[in-house]
Motif scaffolding. Sequence first.
Motif, PDB file in Angstrom:
ATOM      1  N   ILE A   1       0.846  -1.199   0.000  1.00 14.55           N
ATOM      2  CA  ILE A   1       0.000   0.000   0.000  1.00 14.55           C
ATOM      3  C   ILE A   1       0.879   1.245   0.000  1.00 14.55           C
ATOM      4  CG2 ILE A   1      -2.034  -1.014   1.100  1.00 14.55           C
ATOM      5  CD1 ILE A   1      -1.037   0.114   3.770  1.00 14.55           C
ATOM      6  N   GLU A   2       0.318   2.342  -0.505  1.00 15.69           N
ATOM      7  CA  GLU A   2       1.027   3.621  -0.517  1.00 15.69           C
ATOM      8  C   GLU A   2       0.004   4.733  -0.760  1.00 15.69           C
ATOM      9  OE1 GLU A   2       4.021   5.562   0.549  1.00 15.69           O
ATOM     10  OE2 GLU A   2       4.523   3.491   0.047  1.00 15.69           O
ATOM     11  N   PHE A   3       0.260   5.905  -0.198  1.00 11.04           N
ATOM     12  CA  PHE A   3      -0.600   7.068  -0.411  1.00 11.04           C
ATOM     13  C   PHE A   3      -0.032   7.942  -1.523  1.00 11.04           C
ATOM     14  CE2 PHE A   3      -1.790   5.954   3.935  1.00 11.04           C
ATOM     15  CZ  PHE A   3      -3.174   6.095   3.881  1.00 11.04           C
ATOM     16  N   ASP A   4      -0.912   8.453  -2.385  1.00 11.26           N
ATOM     17  CA  ASP A   4      -0.453   9.368  -3.421  1.00 11.26           C
ATOM     18  C   ASP A   4      -0.346  10.784  -2.863  1.00 11.26           C
ATOM     19  OD1 ASP A   4      -3.015  10.555  -3.481  1.00 11.26           O
ATOM     20  OD2 ASP A   4      -3.672   9.415  -5.222  1.00 11.26           O
ATOM     21  N   LYS A   5      -0.078  11.758  -3.733  1.00 11.01           N
ATOM     22  CA  LYS A   5       0.137  13.135  -3.287  1.00 11.01           C
ATOM     23  C   LYS A   5      -1.111  13.758  -2.668  1.00 11.01           C
ATOM     24  CE  LYS A   5       3.557  13.969  -6.947  1.00 11.01           C
ATOM     25  NZ  LYS A   5       3.784  14.701  -8.225  1.00 11.01           N
TER      26      LYS A   5
ATOM     27  N   MET B   1       5.131  -1.968  -1.919  1.00  6.66           N
ATOM     28  CA  MET B   1       5.237  -0.698  -2.625  1.00  6.66           C
ATOM     29  C   MET B   1       5.941   0.314  -1.732  1.00  6.66           C
ATOM     30  SD  MET B   1       1.921   0.298  -4.914  1.00  6.66           S
ATOM     31  CE  MET B   1       0.739   0.480  -3.595  1.00  6.66           C
ATOM     32  N   THR B   2       6.661   1.239  -2.347  1.00  5.62           N
ATOM     33  CA  THR B   2       7.224   2.372  -1.629  1.00  5.62           C
ATOM     34  C   THR B   2       7.254   3.550  -2.589  1.00  5.62           C
ATOM     35  OG1 THR B   2       9.047   3.077  -0.180  1.00  5.62           O
ATOM     36  CG2 THR B   2       9.663   1.908  -2.199  1.00  5.62           C
ATOM     37  N   GLN B   3       7.639   4.722  -2.099  1.00  4.48           N
ATOM     38  CA  GLN B   3       7.763   5.868  -2.992  1.00  4.48           C
ATOM     39  C   GLN B   3       8.893   6.766  -2.527  1.00  4.48           C
ATOM     40  OE1 GLN B   3       4.809   9.178  -2.975  1.00  4.48           O
ATOM     41  NE2 GLN B   3       3.732   8.004  -1.390  1.00  4.48           N
ATOM     42  N   ASN B   4       9.418   7.569  -3.461  1.00  2.00           N
ATOM     43  CA  ASN B   4      10.469   8.518  -3.100  1.00  2.00           C
ATOM     44  C   ASN B   4       9.857   9.886  -2.803  1.00  2.00           C
ATOM     45  OD1 ASN B   4       9.937   9.687  -5.621  1.00  2.00           O
ATOM     46  ND2 ASN B   4      11.730   8.788  -6.608  1.00  2.00           N
ATOM     47  N   GLN B   5      10.703  10.857  -2.482  1.00  2.00           N
ATOM     48  CA  GLN B   5      10.199  12.169  -2.083  1.00  2.00           C
ATOM     49  C   GLN B   5       9.684  12.986  -3.260  1.00  2.00           C
ATOM     50  OE1 GLN B   5      13.689  13.240   0.470  1.00  2.00           O
ATOM     51  NE2 GLN B   5      12.137  13.473   2.063  1.00  2.00           N
ATOM     52  N   PHE B   6       9.912  12.493  -4.487  1.00  2.35           N
ATOM     53  CA  PHE B   6       9.340  13.129  -5.667  1.00  2.35           C
ATOM     54  C   PHE B   6       7.962  12.568  -5.996  1.00  2.35           C
ATOM     55  CE2 PHE B   6      13.976  13.303  -6.163  1.00  2.35           C
ATOM     56  CZ  PHE B   6      14.160  14.675  -6.277  1.00  2.35           C
ATOM     57  N   GLY B   7       7.566  11.491  -5.307  1.00  2.84           N
ATOM     58  CA  GLY B   7       6.260  10.888  -5.534  1.00  2.84           C
ATOM     59  C   GLY B   7       6.241   9.715  -6.480  1.00  2.84           C
TER      60      GLY B   7
ATOM     61  N   GLU C   1       9.963  -9.334   0.771  1.00  2.00           N
ATOM     62  CA  GLU C   1       8.614  -8.775   0.764  1.00  2.00           C
ATOM     63  C   GLU C   1       8.572  -7.337   1.269  1.00  2.00           C
ATOM     64  OE1 GLU C   1       5.584 -11.125   2.549  1.00  2.00           O
ATOM     65  OE2 GLU C   1       5.998 -12.905   1.330  1.00  2.00           O
ATOM     66  N   ALA C   2       9.739  -6.708   1.476  1.00  3.94           N
ATOM     67  CA  ALA C   2       9.736  -5.391   2.108  1.00  3.94           C
ATOM     68  C   ALA C   2      10.869  -4.526   1.566  1.00  3.94           C
ATOM     69  CB  ALA C   2       9.896  -5.557   3.621  1.00  3.94           C
ATOM     70  N   PHE C   3      10.546  -3.249   1.271  1.00  8.42           N
ATOM     71  CA  PHE C   3      11.582  -2.313   0.859  1.00  8.42           C
ATOM     72  C   PHE C   3      11.128  -0.878   1.057  1.00  8.42           C
ATOM     73  CE2 PHE C   3       8.898  -1.938  -2.676  1.00  8.42           C
ATOM     74  CZ  PHE C   3       9.442  -1.402  -3.833  1.00  8.42           C
ATOM     75  N   VAL C   4      12.123   0.040   1.098  1.00  8.61           N
ATOM     76  CA  VAL C   4      11.852   1.482   1.178  1.00  8.61           C
ATOM     77  C   VAL C   4      12.839   2.203   0.268  1.00  8.61           C
ATOM     78  CG1 VAL C   4      10.988   1.393   3.556  1.00  8.61           C
ATOM     79  CG2 VAL C   4      13.419   1.877   3.142  1.00  8.61           C
ATOM     80  N   GLU C   5      12.483   3.437  -0.087  1.00  8.88           N
ATOM     81  CA  GLU C   5      13.408   4.307  -0.819  1.00  8.88           C
ATOM     82  C   GLU C   5      14.010   5.297   0.164  1.00  8.88           C
ATOM     83  OE1 GLU C   5      14.992   7.791  -2.820  1.00  8.88           O
ATOM     84  OE2 GLU C   5      13.354   7.740  -1.373  1.00  8.88           O
ATOM     85  N   TYR C   6      15.323   5.524   0.033  1.00  8.79           N
ATOM     86  CA  TYR C   6      16.016   6.463   0.920  1.00  8.79           C
ATOM     87  C   TYR C   6      17.223   7.031   0.182  1.00  8.79           C
ATOM     88  CZ  TYR C   6      18.510   8.172   5.104  1.00  8.79           C
ATOM     89  OH  TYR C   6      19.154   8.944   6.036  1.00  8.79           O
ATOM     90  N   LYS C   7      17.204   8.336  -0.029  1.00 11.27           N
ATOM     91  CA  LYS C   7      18.317   9.060  -0.647  1.00 11.27           C
ATOM     92  C   LYS C   7      18.779   8.431  -1.952  1.00 11.27           C
ATOM     93  CE  LYS C   7      19.940  11.299   3.580  1.00 11.27           C
ATOM     94  NZ  LYS C   7      21.081  11.566   4.479  1.00 11.27           N
TER      95      LYS C   7
ATOM     96  N   ALA D   1       8.240   0.472   5.720  1.00 10.51           N
ATOM     97  CA  ALA D   1       7.830   1.839   5.391  1.00 10.51           C
ATOM     98  C   ALA D   1       8.788   2.820   6.026  1.00 10.51           C
ATOM     99  CB  ALA D   1       6.407   2.110   5.875  1.00 10.51           C
ATOM    100  N   ILE D   2       8.965   3.961   5.387  1.00  8.60           N
ATOM    101  CA  ILE D   2       9.792   5.029   5.925  1.00  8.60           C
ATOM    102  C   ILE D   2       8.952   6.304   5.973  1.00  8.60           C
ATOM    103  CG2 ILE D   2      10.800   5.757   3.705  1.00  8.60           C
ATOM    104  CD1 ILE D   2      13.511   5.963   5.313  1.00  8.60           C
ATOM    105  N   SER D   3       9.089   7.068   7.038  1.00 15.33           N
ATOM    106  CA  SER D   3       8.259   8.248   7.238  1.00 15.33           C
ATOM    107  C   SER D   3       8.576   9.324   6.207  1.00 15.33           C
ATOM    108  CB  SER D   3       8.458   8.798   8.641  1.00 15.33           C
ATOM    109  OG  SER D   3       9.818   9.154   8.857  1.00 15.33           O
TER     110      SER D   3
END
Length: 313
Positions: free
Chosen positions: A46-50, A92-98, A158-164, A218-220
């Motif tokens: 799951i992930e939230f859009d803008k 699912m994950t997302q970066n700071q650009f969306g 089954e798990a990942f995040v985007e960071y820098k 998930a990453i905040s």
Amino acid sequence: MIRKGLVTSTLILIAIAFVLTVFSIYSLFSIKTVTVDPKLREISGIEFDKRKRLWAINDSGDGPILYMLNKDGSIAREVTVSNAKNVDWEDMTQNQFGHFFLGDFGNNNNDRRWLTIYKIENPIDIKTDTTEAEIIKFTYPQMGDGEIKPEDKNYDLEAFVEYKRNLYLFTKNRTKPFDGITKLYKVGDHAANFNAEFIGEFKTCTTLEKLCWITSAAISPNRKKLVLLDSTSLWLFENFEGDKFFSGDVSRIDLGIVTQKEAVTFYDDNTLVFTDEEFKGLVGGNVYEVKLDQVKRNVIKYAQQKDRKTTAK
């Protein structure tokens, strides 16, 4: 007298077990917000859009489809990734650009040598019911070319995040005997073929593998909190140094009764949302919400002050 004592003790233990079970069920369902559409019975990411609308994906067996959910859990919209396959979509994950990243990297048998991540624009920017993805491929050079030994089967994911500008992968441990360790790897966030770089590891528990498997991460939004999900818990990491996520404070949040919890994300820096898969129409298929400033945390480790209390809110 001995028999009477045994009967009394047994009845007391049964009563205690019943009370604990009821409390465990209440702990989970008290934070439930909605039940999702049955079409998402195997919700895995799951992930939230803008615009803070919730999107979800299914596990293997579905097409390469993203689903946008209404606030009541029904499906509002579907978007198909036209150049993708859903071999085993897991997170699912997302970066700071969306940009959204879709992890097709489930590896139950530890026999997939090359795994895939699809990168797409934020769904809010997709104007039709299809989109194309940038394709990221990676492999674990540590696997080698031969058959994986039972004690080395730690390449399911089954798990990942985007960071820098990198993607960080947390394995789902399938070792025999089970040692409870999730391994952390890093790959790039753009189209290329990568060798996953080993970063570190963290042990959850060894009680029972199905209770300890890491099934989502998930990453905040402010990139200061990391969460890992398993069937009973949220593992919260804070005050870490760079991408050494396990180097800081670690605490565990009990989620009550065991269900097949498969997806977690941050709504904001203080609010976590997670879901579980439906099990034979009896339990699961729900969305839950946790406020970090209101929930009890069981502290596992403080990075700096070892003499602080072992529990906190």
